[in-house]
Motif scaffolding. Structure first.
Motif, PDB file in Angstrom:
ATOM      1  N   THR A  46      -9.032  -2.757  -2.372  1.00 34.91           N
ATOM      2  CA  THR A  46      -9.780  -1.516  -2.589  1.00 34.91           C
ATOM      3  C   THR A  46      -8.850  -0.485  -3.197  1.00 34.91           C
ATOM      4  OG1 THR A  46     -11.369   0.012  -1.586  1.00 34.91           O
ATOM      5  CG2 THR A  46      -9.340  -0.386  -0.364  1.00 34.91           C
ATOM      6  N   PHE A  47      -9.431   0.622  -3.649  1.00 34.29           N
ATOM      7  CA  PHE A  47      -8.652   1.744  -4.157  1.00 34.29           C
ATOM      8  C   PHE A  47      -8.559   2.825  -3.087  1.00 34.29           C
ATOM      9  CE2 PHE A  47      -9.874   0.624  -8.720  1.00 34.29           C
ATOM     10  CZ  PHE A  47      -8.591   0.197  -9.053  1.00 34.29           C
ATOM     11  N   VAL A  48      -7.390   3.440  -2.972  1.00 34.68           N
ATOM     12  CA  VAL A  48      -7.208   4.621  -2.134  1.00 34.68           C
ATOM     13  C   VAL A  48      -6.403   5.628  -2.934  1.00 34.68           C
ATOM     14  CG1 VAL A  48      -7.321   3.367   0.050  1.00 34.68           C
ATOM     15  CG2 VAL A  48      -5.099   3.695  -1.068  1.00 34.68           C
ATOM     16  N   GLY A  49      -6.526   6.892  -2.578  1.00 39.64           N
ATOM     17  CA  GLY A  49      -5.722   7.923  -3.213  1.00 39.64           C
ATOM     18  C   GLY A  49      -4.321   7.951  -2.631  1.00 39.64           C
ATOM     19  N   ALA A  50      -3.348   8.314  -3.452  1.00 37.19           N
ATOM     20  CA  ALA A  50      -1.955   8.307  -3.002  1.00 37.19           C
ATOM     21  C   ALA A  50      -1.727   9.252  -1.833  1.00 37.19           C
ATOM     22  CB  ALA A  50      -1.037   8.676  -4.165  1.00 37.19           C
ATOM     23  N   ARG A  51      -2.500  10.353  -1.772  1.00 41.55           N
ATOM     24  CA  ARG A  51      -2.329  11.310  -0.669  1.00 41.55           C
ATOM     25  C   ARG A  51      -3.310  11.055   0.475  1.00 41.55           C
ATOM     26  NH1 ARG A  51      -1.460  15.098  -5.080  1.00 41.55           N
ATOM     27  NH2 ARG A  51       0.581  16.094  -4.937  1.00 41.55           N
ATOM     28  N   ASP A  52      -4.270  10.151   0.309  1.00 44.09           N
ATOM     29  CA  ASP A  52      -5.227   9.876   1.375  1.00 44.09           C
ATOM     30  C   ASP A  52      -4.504   9.244   2.564  1.00 44.09           C
ATOM     31  OD1 ASP A  52      -7.183  10.812  -0.294  1.00 44.09           O
ATOM     32  OD2 ASP A  52      -7.901   8.827  -0.886  1.00 44.09           O
ATOM     33  N   ARG A  53      -4.944   9.617   3.762  1.00 40.99           N
ATOM     34  CA  ARG A  53      -4.278   9.132   4.968  1.00 40.99           C
ATOM     35  C   ARG A  53      -5.088   7.998   5.589  1.00 40.99           C
ATOM     36  NH1 ARG A  53      -3.227  15.199   7.364  1.00 40.99           N
ATOM     37  NH2 ARG A  53      -1.394  15.694   6.116  1.00 40.99           N
ATOM     38  N   TYR A  54      -4.431   6.870   5.768  1.00 41.42           N
ATOM     39  CA  TYR A  54      -5.041   5.719   6.429  1.00 41.42           C
ATOM     40  C   TYR A  54      -4.076   5.208   7.480  1.00 41.42           C
ATOM     41  CZ  TYR A  54      -8.579   5.558   2.765  1.00 41.42           C
ATOM     42  OH  TYR A  54      -9.613   5.879   1.914  1.00 41.42           O
ATOM     43  N   ILE A  55      -4.616   4.819   8.614  1.00 46.60           N
ATOM     44  CA  ILE A  55      -3.810   4.269   9.706  1.00 46.60           C
ATOM     45  C   ILE A  55      -4.410   2.928  10.098  1.00 46.60           C
ATOM     46  CG2 ILE A  55      -3.009   4.628  12.066  1.00 46.60           C
ATOM     47  CD1 ILE A  55      -3.305   7.613  11.622  1.00 46.60           C
ATOM     48  N   TRP A  56      -3.568   1.902  10.207  1.00 50.97           N
ATOM     49  CA  TRP A  56      -4.044   0.579  10.604  1.00 50.97           C
ATOM     50  C   TRP A  56      -3.046  -0.071  11.556  1.00 50.97           C
ATOM     51  CZ3 TRP A  56      -2.998   1.698   5.343  1.00 50.97           C
ATOM     52  CH2 TRP A  56      -1.746   1.253   4.888  1.00 50.97           C
ATOM     53  N   PRO A  57      -3.490  -1.043  12.333  1.00 53.31           N
ATOM     54  CA  PRO A  57      -2.571  -1.738  13.251  1.00 53.31           C
ATOM     55  C   PRO A  57      -1.431  -2.398  12.497  1.00 53.31           C
ATOM     56  CG  PRO A  57      -4.858  -2.245  13.773  1.00 53.31           C
ATOM     57  CD  PRO A  57      -4.883  -1.517  12.468  1.00 53.31           C
ATOM     58  N   ALA A  58      -0.264  -2.450  13.116  1.00 54.46           N
ATOM     59  CA  ALA A  58       0.912  -3.024  12.452  1.00 54.46           C
ATOM     60  C   ALA A  58       0.671  -4.464  12.023  1.00 54.46           C
ATOM     61  CB  ALA A  58       2.118  -2.936  13.378  1.00 54.46           C
ATOM     62  N   GLY A  59      -0.132  -5.207  12.787  1.00 53.34           N
ATOM     63  CA  GLY A  59      -0.390  -6.598  12.449  1.00 53.34           C
ATOM     64  C   GLY A  59      -1.193  -6.797  11.174  1.00 53.34           C
ATOM     65  N   HIS A  60      -1.851  -5.738  10.686  1.00 54.85           N
ATOM     66  CA  HIS A  60      -2.620  -5.863   9.441  1.00 54.85           C
ATOM     67  C   HIS A  60      -1.708  -6.077   8.231  1.00 54.85           C
ATOM     68  CE1 HIS A  60      -6.210  -5.248  11.525  1.00 54.85           C
ATOM     69  NE2 HIS A  60      -6.786  -4.309  10.798  1.00 54.85           N
ATOM     70  N   ASP A  61      -0.526  -5.469   8.257  1.00 55.20           N
ATOM     71  CA  ASP A  61       0.459  -5.633   7.173  1.00 55.20           C
ATOM     72  C   ASP A  61      -0.157  -5.335   5.805  1.00 55.20           C
ATOM     73  OD1 ASP A  61       2.914  -6.146   6.033  1.00 55.20           O
ATOM     74  OD2 ASP A  61       2.589  -8.316   5.878  1.00 55.20           O
TER      75      ASP A  61
END
Length: 327
Positions: free
Chosen positions: A241-256
Motif C-alpha cells: 500500500t501507499f503511505v505518506g512519509a509523515r503519516d504515523r503508523y504503529i504495528w507489532p514488532a513481529g509484522h516486520d
C-alpha cells in the motif's frame, strides 16, 4: 434578564462605588444607576443601600451576587468561544495520524502556548470541509478542492506542503528488500488502498497517479481500519500500500513491515489549507509561517495537475509535462 445590568451590578457590588463601576465599564454614573434601577424593578427588590463610603449590597443583593457573577462569567466564556483571537484555533485534518496532524504537532511543540484544537471532520467531501470553514465551524481545513470553481468566493486555498509517498510492504513482498523504488518498478504489483471515497480529493489523486505511471491501484473492499490493513500486509507476499512519509503508523514488532521511499520522481501528495479570505483567525499567521518554513523535497517531484502552486516557487515539471515542485 439584561446581562449588562447584571455585569454592572456585580462591578458596583465589588467596587463599592457607582462612579468606580462607571469608570471601569466606560459609561456614565447615571447609566450605572439606571441599569441597577431597571434590575431592581425586574426583580422587585432593592439591591443596594447607600453608605458614607458609597454603596453596599442589601441582603437581597448579597443573595443575588454569586449567581450574577456566575451568569456574567458564563456569558464571557460564550463570547470568547466564538470570537477569533480569543478562542482556540480550530483546524481540520484528514486524520489524527495524518501528515497534517504531525506537522501541526511539530508547530505546537515549538509554540506550546498556542491554544490549538485539532479536529477531524467526518465528511470526506472536501467541499463539506470548505463549507465548515465558511460557516465558522472550523478556522481552516487541510483539504483540497480540486475544482477551483467549487470553492466559495469568500474562501481561499493555499499550498501547505507536499507529502512524499512511501510503499509499505510486509517482509515476504518481492520489493521488501529495496531501499528506494522508482514508480516504474511498481507496475504490475497490487497496491491496495481500501476505502477510497468517490469524489474525495484522494480518489482524484489516485486516479491521476495510476493513469500517469500505469499503476495497479486496488480500492476493492471496505476499509476495516489501519490495524486490519497492516495485518494483511504482514502476511501477504503480493500486497502493498501507499503511505505518506509523515503519516504515523504503529504495528507489532513481529509484522516486520517496510517503508520504502518512492524516487525519480518522488510521488507527492499535495496538502492544501482552506481558510477565509478576510478576517482569518490570528493564530493562522504562525501556522502559515511554519508551513512556509518546511524544507523542500529534493530532486524531481511529481504532483497531480490540480495541485495548488507551491508558494516558494522553484517548481519543476515531471517528465509527463504535468506540474511538479521541488519541495
Amino acid at each position: 434578564m439584561d446581562t449588562e445590568a447584571l455585569r454592572t451590578f456585580v462591578r458596583a457590588a465589588e467596587l463599592g462605588r457607582l462612579q468606580h463601576a462607571a469608570d471601569e465599564l466606560g459609561v456614565t454614573q447615571q447609566a450605572v444607576s439606571k441599569r441597577i434601577a431597571a434590575l431592581e424593578r425586574e426583580l422587585e427588590v432593592r439591591l443596594f443601600t447607600r453608605t458614607a463610603r458609597g454603596v453596599e449590597p442589601t441582603p437581597d443583593g448579597q443573595a443575588l451576587l454569586p449567581h450574577a457573577r456566575s451568569i456574567v462569567a458564563e456569558v464571557e466564556r460564550a463570547v470568547a468561544a466564538v470570537r477569533p483571537g480569543s478562542r482556540a484555533l480550530r483546524i481540520d485534518v484528514l486524520g489524527r495520524r495524518s501528515a497534517q496532524a504531525a506537522v501541526l504537532h511539530d508547530y505546537w511543540r515549538s509554540h506550546p502556548r498556542t491554544d490549538l484544537d485539532v479536529v477531524a471532520l467526518k465528511d470526506t467531501d472536501p467541499r463539506a470541509a470548505a463549507a465548515a470553514v465558511e460557516a465558522g465551524d472550523v478556522d481552516a481545513s487541510f483539504r483540497s478542492v480540486t475544482d477551483p470553481a467549487a470553492l466559495p468566493s469568500d474562501l481561499r486555498m493555499i499550498h501547505a506542503f507536499d507529502s512524499p509517498l512511501e510503499l509499505l510492504t510486509g517482509p515476504r513482498h518481492p520489493l521488501a528488500s529495496a531501499r528506494a523504488l522508482p514508480p516504474a518498478q511498481l507496475r504490475k504489483h497490487r497496491i491496495w488502498v481500501p476505502g477510497i471515497v468517490p469524489r474525495s480529493e484522494w480518489a482524484e489523486f489516485y486516479d491521476e497517479l495510476a493513469a500517469r505511471f500505469d499503476l495497479r491501484i486496488d480500492a476493492a473492499g471496505p476499509h476495516f481500519g489501519d490495524e486490519v490493513l497492516l495485518d494483511v500486509l504482514a502476511e501477504s507476499a503480493d500486497v502493498a500500500t501507499f503511505v505518506g512519509a509523515r503519516d504515523r503508523y504503529i504495528w507489532p514488532a513481529g509484522h516486520d513491515l517496510r517503508r520504502i521511499p518512492i524516487v525519480n520522481p518522488v510521488l507527492a501528495y499535495p496538502l492544501s489549507l482552506i481558510l477565509p479570505r478576510s478576517n482569518p483567525h490570528p493564530g493562522l499567521r504562525g501556522i502559515i509561517a511554519h508551513l512556509e518554513g518546511l524544507p523542500p523535497i529534493p530532486g524531481e517531484v511529481w504532483r497531480p495537475s490540480w495541485a495548488p502552486a507551491p508558494r516558494h516557487g522553484g517548481g519543476n515539471r515531471g517528465d509527463d509535462g504535468g506540474p511538479a515542485a521541488a519541495r
